[in-house]
Design a protein around this motif. Structure first.
Motif, PDB file in Angstrom:
ATOM      1  N   ASN A  66     -29.803  -3.163  80.262  1.00  0.00           N
ATOM      2  CA  ASN A  66     -28.551  -3.623  79.468  1.00  0.00           C
ATOM      3  C   ASN A  66     -27.669  -2.419  79.109  1.00  0.00           C
ATOM      4  O   ASN A  66     -26.782  -2.572  78.075  1.00  0.00           O
ATOM      5  N   ASP A  67     -27.762  -1.299  79.874  1.00  0.00           N
ATOM      6  CA  ASP A  67     -26.883  -0.407  79.464  1.00  0.00           C
ATOM      7  C   ASP A  67     -25.292  -0.910  79.718  1.00  0.00           C
ATOM      8  O   ASP A  67     -25.216  -1.728  80.838  1.00  0.00           O
ATOM      9  N   THR A  68     -24.293  -0.298  79.270  1.00  0.00           N
ATOM     10  CA  THR A  68     -22.886  -0.592  79.697  1.00  0.00           C
ATOM     11  C   THR A  68     -22.226   0.482  80.237  1.00  0.00           C
ATOM     12  O   THR A  68     -22.280   1.733  79.700  1.00  0.00           O
ATOM     13  N   LEU A  69     -21.744   0.602  81.434  1.00  0.00           N
ATOM     14  CA  LEU A  69     -20.999   1.556  82.066  1.00  0.00           C
ATOM     15  C   LEU A  69     -19.660   1.705  82.307  1.00  0.00           C
ATOM     16  O   LEU A  69     -19.203   0.297  82.700  1.00  0.00           O
ATOM     17  N   GLU A  70     -18.664   2.403  81.979  1.00  0.00           N
ATOM     18  CA  GLU A  70     -17.341   2.159  82.601  1.00  0.00           C
ATOM     19  C   GLU A  70     -17.336   3.465  83.628  1.00  0.00           C
ATOM     20  O   GLU A  70     -17.540   4.498  83.343  1.00  0.00           O
ATOM     21  N   ILE A  71     -16.705   3.326  84.835  1.00  0.00           N
ATOM     22  CA  ILE A  71     -16.572   4.237  85.864  1.00  0.00           C
ATOM     23  C   ILE A  71     -15.320   4.289  86.209  1.00  0.00           C
ATOM     24  O   ILE A  71     -14.833   3.176  86.977  1.00  0.00           O
ATOM     25  N   LEU A  72     -14.634   5.360  86.100  1.00  0.00           N
ATOM     26  CA  LEU A  72     -13.122   5.358  86.521  1.00  0.00           C
ATOM     27  C   LEU A  72     -13.111   6.522  87.765  1.00  0.00           C
ATOM     28  O   LEU A  72     -13.647   7.526  87.364  1.00  0.00           O
ATOM     29  N   SER A  73     -12.515   6.134  88.846  1.00  0.00           N
ATOM     30  CA  SER A  73     -12.379   7.288  89.629  1.00  0.00           C
ATOM     31  C   SER A  73     -10.920   7.397  90.281  1.00  0.00           C
ATOM     32  O   SER A  73     -10.156   6.295  90.019  1.00  0.00           O
ATOM     33  N   PHE A  74     -10.361   8.554  90.155  1.00  0.00           N
ATOM     34  CA  PHE A  74      -8.918   8.733  90.647  1.00  0.00           C
ATOM     35  C   PHE A  74      -8.544   9.559  91.627  1.00  0.00           C
ATOM     36  O   PHE A  74      -9.396  10.241  92.239  1.00  0.00           O
ATOM     37  N   VAL A  75      -7.488   9.004  92.281  1.00  0.00           N
ATOM     38  CA  VAL A  75      -6.741   9.667  93.312  1.00  0.00           C
ATOM     39  C   VAL A  75      -5.409  10.199  92.983  1.00  0.00           C
ATOM     40  O   VAL A  75      -4.720   9.753  91.941  1.00  0.00           O
ATOM     41  N   GLY A  76      -4.682  11.346  93.451  1.00  0.00           N
ATOM     42  CA  GLY A  76      -3.699  12.170  92.893  1.00  0.00           C
ATOM     43  C   GLY A  76      -2.336  11.447  93.384  1.00  0.00           C
ATOM     44  O   GLY A  76      -2.163  10.620  94.323  1.00  0.00           O
ATOM     45  N   GLY A  77      -1.349  11.671  92.393  1.00  0.00           N
ATOM     46  CA  GLY A  77      -0.147  11.044  92.820  1.00  0.00           C
ATOM     47  C   GLY A  77       0.745  10.227  91.524  1.00  0.00           C
ATOM     48  O   GLY A  77      -0.205   9.777  90.743  1.00  0.00           O
ATOM     49  N   GLY A  78       1.822  10.420  91.313  1.00  0.00           N
ATOM     50  CA  GLY A  78       2.552   9.426  90.401  1.00  0.00           C
ATOM     51  C   GLY A  78       4.002   9.984  90.199  1.00  0.00           C
ATOM     52  O   GLY A  78       4.463  10.535  91.043  1.00  0.00           O
TER      53      GLY A  78
END
Lengths: 78, 202
Positions: A66-78
């Motif tokens: 019942n753990d809650t995880l938010e996992i964000l991964s990024f690549v460069g650029g903008g």
């Protein structure tokens, strides 16, 4: 070098990741979870049960039922 | 309320426009994402902004960023403010012409309801997520919009109620995959659309 710990469980474990439920049949730490998803750790931010988890805590943090995880991964650029 | 804002009432109604106009939006990074996202937001009626960037406008920014040739060499903050004021002259804009860091990010954007991560470097994208993912503010970030083609792959991913990630999450800017106006602007516009729909849905 991150170490990935895996323990087999007697039953499945439900974990919520980015709003979706996942069932695990083995115990895993956050480092393992990131590795399973083939993400480069330096490009990833993890929130575990509403707390941002520093990268040096990924190995020692085991995922629990019942753990809650938010996992964000990024690549460069903008 | 000026004539531009009065004209927006036909689109949003007065209650909708009131919600939009009372929202404070912080934008970290005023490049391809930040400059175009802010223009979309201003055209949608947003008027309160905190805009942060330490950089100056360069020639090679003009392929995708909301600046003009005669602004090359000037601070992005000053130029973007001037450009946005041409759309709506009554904006309330705070400029932060300094580098955002782990130490100052929370303070710079403390008064914001919404924070837009619009940097180009992964290190800074991560920094912003670490500071704002659990802040309770709406946090909108972007990842993966380099090159051209397959622009339907640039999607909005809801991470949680207060966090959305826009992009294809794989097209990283590199030598053969430069940042170009169409895909970068699509990502910026989607960041703005997330914010507009979140604010109107409150």
């Amino acid at each position: 070098m991150l170490s990935i710990r895996v323990f087999y469980l007697d039953k499945t474990m439900r974990v919520r990741i980015n709003g979706e439920d996942f069932l695990f049949t083995e115990s895993v730490n956050v480092a393992g979870l990131v590795a399973q998803r083939k993400m480069r750790p330096e490009t990833v931010v993890v929130e575990h049960n509403n707390v941002i988890l520093a990268r040096d805590k990924w190995e020692e943090t085991l995922i629990n039922e019942n753990d809650t995880l938010e996992i964000l991964s990024f690549v460069g650029g903008g | 309320m000026n004539v531009f804002e009065e004209a927006l009432i036909q689109y949003f109604g007065k209650p909708g426009l009131d919600k939009i106009q009372s929202t404070v939006v912080g934008i970290a990074g005023l490049g391809g994402l930040g400059s175009n996202c802010s223009a979309c937001l201003v055209r949608s009626g947003f008027r309160k902004f905190i805009l942060a960037d330490f950089d100056k406008v360069e020639l090679n920014n003009l392929n995708r960023q909301f600046y003009f040739l005669d602004q090359v060499g000037l601070n992005k903050t000053d130029c973007l403010k001037a450009n946005l004021l041409r759309i709506n002259p009554d904006l309330d804009i705070t400029l932060v012409t300094q580098k955002i860091s782990k130490d100052n990010a929370a303070v710079v954007f403390a008064d914001c309801d919404v924070v837009v991560e619009a940097f180009d470097k992964v290190e800074y994208k991560c920094l912003m997520a670490e500071v704002f993912l659990g802040s309770g503010k709406l946090f909108v970030s972007a990842s993966g919009m380099a090159g051209w083609g397959n622009s339907d792959a640039i999607r909005i991913k809801k991470i949680k109620d207060s966090c959305f990630l826009v992009g294809d999450n794989c097209s990283e800017v590199a030598g053969l995959l430069p940042p170009c106006a169409p895909r970068v602007t699509i990502a910026a516009a989607k960041e703005a659309d997330v914010i507009l729909s979140w604010v109107l849905g409150r």
